[in-house]
Write a protein that holds these residues in place. Structure first.
Motif, mmCIF file in Angstrom:
data_model
loop_
_atom_site.group_PDB
_atom_site.id
_atom_site.type_symbol
_atom_site.label_atom_id
_atom_site.label_comp_id
_atom_site.label_asym_id
_atom_site.label_seq_id
_atom_site.Cartn_x
_atom_site.Cartn_y
_atom_site.Cartn_z
ATOM 1 N N GLY A 55 31.464 49.222 -6.119
ATOM 2 C CA GLY A 55 32.352 48.232 -5.513
ATOM 3 C C GLY A 55 32.116 46.834 -6.074
ATOM 4 N N THR B 231 38.046 54.977 2.437
ATOM 5 C CA THR B 231 38.564 53.974 1.521
ATOM 6 C C THR B 231 39.836 53.406 2.127
ATOM 7 O OG1 THR B 231 37.697 55.263 -0.314
ATOM 8 C CG2 THR B 231 39.309 53.570 -0.843
ATOM 9 N N LYS C 71 31.544 44.248 -4.596
ATOM 10 C CA LYS C 71 30.478 43.548 -3.880
ATOM 11 C C LYS C 71 29.152 44.293 -3.979
ATOM 12 C CE LYS C 71 33.645 41.313 -0.642
ATOM 13 N NZ LYS C 71 34.028 41.116 0.776
ATOM 14 N N GLU C 72 29.124 45.297 -4.840
ATOM 15 C CA GLU C 72 27.908 46.082 -5.015
ATOM 16 C C GLU C 72 27.339 45.836 -6.414
ATOM 17 O OE1 GLU C 72 28.993 49.918 -2.222
ATOM 18 O OE2 GLU C 72 29.791 49.849 -4.254
ATOM 19 N N ARG D 15 32.729 53.680 -5.421
ATOM 20 C CA ARG D 15 32.984 52.307 -4.979
ATOM 21 C C ARG D 15 32.828 52.157 -3.474
ATOM 22 N NH1 ARG D 15 37.802 49.333 -6.475
ATOM 23 N NH2 ARG D 15 39.075 51.070 -5.742
ATOM 24 N N ASN D 16 32.219 51.061 -3.089
ATOM 25 C CA ASN D 16 32.125 50.665 -1.678
ATOM 26 C C ASN D 16 31.444 51.729 -0.820
ATOM 27 O OD1 ASN D 16 33.737 48.260 -2.246
ATOM 28 N ND2 ASN D 16 35.458 49.686 -2.433
#
Length: 275
Positions: A250, A78, A252-253, A219-220
């Motif tokens: 995330g 991260t 973008k997820e 996340r991510n």
């Protein structure tokens, strides 16, 4: 040596994945190939290993210390603390506040953790809410070395400035520097924040799971998996959540069309497990 001196082909990457599966029973075949290739090249540069056959030879030695370092380095870190400050503001002002009102004890899971950025961010948020003692946090990671480093509080000082800027945007109660110390150019986080944190050594296939949790921060991570592993992970995380629990991925997820979840906050990619 730098990364430009190493150019692994797809066959090389697949051979290394097969080698790891046969020697260590860790299966990375469902990781996104391009990003996994970059992490392999990063690891080879760090270990001063120029050719794939030399890496395979090292892996064939069944050296647990070498392989744990591999697991530590192959995992994507991260980037910094309080990444996406708007999410942490939303957690403080809305979701965590709501969950703590619903239950006096809150169980939270952070799977696949590498450096503890997310963990220490969460504990600071809870401390500033005067709710640290009301939370049980479980952190799981692939590498024992990474777990021990998180427990020690040691972190990379290169991330201090951007983490401090994020914390200001979060509108924290103090200054981020009040949560760490600089001792002879080595930075240590305040490990008293970890008093209600337990650590789990996980496998790639997640045999070791946290159960009946109310909130998961993942996340991510899924961007590094192929579609098959992404779906598998969503199934695992769904089963570990209590009904009405929340999964954060995330920004973008996405979970896509999954009728087991409702979208609780689109801008922060927060999903709620349906009852």
């Amino acid at each position: 040596m730098n990364s430009s001196e190493i150019d692994l082909g797809i066959v090389d990457v697949k051979n290394i994945i097969r080698n790891i599966r046969e020697n260590y029973q860790y299966d990375f075949s469902d990781y996104a190939l391009t990003s996994f290739k970059r992490r392999l090249e990063y690891f080879m540069v760090k270990q001063d290993i120029k050719y794939p056959d030399l890496l395979e030879a090292r892996l064939n030695n069944n050296d647990p210390i070498f392989f744990d370092q591999f697991l530590c380095d192959i995992s994507t870190d991260t980037s910094e603390m309080f990444r996406d400050p708007s999410l942490w503001r939303f957690l403080r002002d809305n979701l965590l506040k709501q969950l703590l009102e619903e239950s006096p004890r809150l169980k939270i899971w952070i799977p696949n953790s590498v450096s503890g950025e997310e963990l220490f961010t969460l504990t600071i948020v809870l401390k500033e809410m005067d709710a640290l003692d009301k939370a049980e946090i479980i952190v799981s990671g692939l590498s024992q070395k990474a777990i021990e480093q998180m427990k020690s509080g040691i972190f990379n000082p290169a991330k201090v400035n951007i983490s401090s800027d994020n914390y200001k945007r979060f509108n924290g109660k103090s200054d981020l520097s009040s949560y760490y110390q600089n001792k002879e150019n080595c930075f240590f986080r305040d490990i008293s924040l970890l008093k209600n944190v337990s650590f789990i050594k996980q496998t790639v296939s997640f045999e070791n799971l946290a159960e009946r949790v109310k909130l998961i921060l993942f996340r991510n991570r899924m961007i590094y998996f192929n579609n098959q592993l992404q779906q598998k992970m969503v199934n695992i995380l769904h089963d570990c959540l209590l009904p009405g629990g929340y999964l954060i991925v995330g920004t973008k997820e996405s979970l896509g069309e999954d009728d087991r979840f409702s979208l609780a906050c689109n801008s922060e990619s927060i999903y709620k497990k349906k009852n």
